[in-house]
Design an enzyme around this catalytic site. Structure first.
Site, PDB file in Angstrom:
ATOM      1  N   TYR A 139       0.826  -1.202   0.000  1.00 45.20           N
ATOM      2  CA  TYR A 139       0.000   0.000   0.000  1.00 45.20           C
ATOM      3  C   TYR A 139       0.873   1.271   0.000  1.00 45.20           C
ATOM      4  CZ  TYR A 139      -3.024   3.786   1.587  1.00 45.20           C
ATOM      5  OH  TYR A 139      -3.672   4.999   1.709  1.00 45.20           O
ATOM      6  N   ARG A 146       1.363   6.706  -6.850  1.00 44.18           N
ATOM      7  CA  ARG A 146       0.209   7.566  -7.105  1.00 44.18           C
ATOM      8  C   ARG A 146       0.598   9.027  -6.937  1.00 44.18           C
ATOM      9  NH1 ARG A 146      -5.120   6.861  -3.379  1.00 44.18           N
ATOM     10  NH2 ARG A 146      -3.518   6.940  -1.755  1.00 44.18           N
ATOM     11  N   ARG A 211     -11.309  13.757   2.069  1.00 50.10           N
ATOM     12  CA  ARG A 211     -12.265  12.933   2.822  1.00 50.10           C
ATOM     13  C   ARG A 211     -13.621  12.851   2.141  1.00 50.10           C
ATOM     14  NH1 ARG A 211      -9.091   9.871   5.973  1.00 50.10           N
ATOM     15  NH2 ARG A 211      -7.550  11.176   7.015  1.00 50.10           N
ATOM     16  N   GLU A 311     -13.995  -0.561   6.521  1.00 46.41           N
ATOM     17  CA  GLU A 311     -13.980   0.785   5.931  1.00 46.41           C
ATOM     18  C   GLU A 311     -15.314   0.961   5.197  1.00 46.41           C
ATOM     19  OE1 GLU A 311     -10.268   1.958   3.905  1.00 46.41           O
ATOM     20  OE2 GLU A 311     -11.510   2.578   2.206  1.00 46.41           O
TER      21      GLU A 311
END
Ligand code: 3EB
Length: 319
Positions: A139, A146, A211, A311
């Site tokens: 990750y 990214r 968010r 999540e």
């Protein structure tokens, strides 16, 4: 104007409808031949109560959808909205940084050249997401690639849109994006450190997302709440306690609804990513208590921090 739902209908039929903006496949079964994948993402495994294969459909209310495959991206778009996706096998030596960079470079190049260049939301699916120690965790390597691609495309922190990043059971990295021709607004959660400002302990490159992201489309206001977990400040809280992780996640979602001026009753759909299948019954019970009127898709997926069990992401509509 935009809605999503889960179905077991024939995907070819769904894709041939003029109002279908995206069809995403959720299954533990092997992927179908590439040629039939058309902004359709092969994801997660079966959970009790869900059939072997289900499709999430994103549908527009009026107008029609065009589709194509350009610059390595499968895309479908209406006058306002566009879904596009890239899947890539991992590059030599399982280099997650290089593959994440290549996936994002391809996706952002396509998006920037498209008539819908405004970023709304990314969904990231990463195999063996928690494998590797410290900065070498897959990750964290993904985050590094990214961020390098965002930087190359001159996007900085405040332009990152909402996202989710979880594990899946394919060999490569799959990312799909929702973008728009109009403008979108990105939001923070006052109870959480912005992910792009996480301290060094979470990796050399921080995660690149907001968010929540909102946008206005005609009479409708849409809100995409990112994958939200049991994190306060920057710390994971309530390790090994599913119930308390869900309550903290719920509180974080409530803060984000307040922040974006949405009501709980405007949460249309939830997607729950659950690390352990054995938690499904308890998770289902608590989520139904917390969101009695909301359609929920449960999926079996690893979460990007190994101490998180669950999540949740949300799609909300105000009209
Ligand atoms: C978190 O809040 C939990 O890397 O794109 C949630 C949503 C999380 C998106 C991403 C990560 C991402 O940090 C993990």
């Amino acid at each position: 104007m935009l809605r999503n739902y889960i179905t077991t209908s024939d995907p070819e039929r769904l894709l041939s409808a003029r109002d279908t903006l995206a069809v995403l496949r959720f299954t533990a079964n092997p992927p179908q031949p590439e040629s039939v994948i058309d902004t359709r993402v092969e994801l997660l495994s079966e959970i009790d109560g869900l059939p072997n294969s289900a499709y999430e459909v994103w549908q527009i209310e009026s107008g029609s959808v065009e589709h194509g495959n350009d610059l390595g991206c499968a895309w479908r778009r209406s006058a306002d909205l566009q879904f596009c996706s890239v899947s890539m096998p991992l590059q030599q030596g399982d280099d997650f940084e290089a593959t994440a960079y290549a996936v994002y470079d391809q996706l952002l190049s396509f998006i920037n050249a498209s008539p819908h260049p405004e970023l709304v939301r990314f969904w990231n699916y990463i195999p063996n997401i928690n494998v590797g120690a410290g900065d070498s965790e897959n990750y964290k390597r993904f985050c590094a690639g990214r961020l390098r691609a965002f930087t190359k495309h001159q996007l900085d922190d405040l332009q990152f849109p909402a996202a989710s990043a979880v594990g899946h059971y394919r060999d490569g990295i799959t990312v799909y994006a929702l973008t728009t021709a109009t403008s979108a607004e990105h939001h923070a959660n006052p109870r959480q450190v912005d992910a792009f400002k996480y301290p060094r302990q979470y990796g050399l490159s921080s995660p690149s997302f907001a968010r929540a992201t909102t946008l206005e489309l005609g009479e409708q206001r849409l809100c995409f709440i990112s994958g939200t977990a049991s994190i306060l400040g920057h710390s994971s809280v309530h390790q090994d306690d599913l119930r308390l992780q869900l309550y903290t996640t719920n509180d974080n979602i409530l803060y984000l609804l307040k922040e974006t001026s949405f009501k709980r009753s405007q949460v249309r759909t939830l997607r729950v990513y659950l690390r352990n299948k054995s938690d499904f019954e308890e998770c289902n019970r608590i989520v139904k208590e917390l969101f009695p009127d909301t359609e929920v898709l449960f999926t079996h997926a690893d979460i990007c921090r190994s101490d998180l069990l669950v999540e949740i992401e949300c799609f909300c509509v105000a009209s």
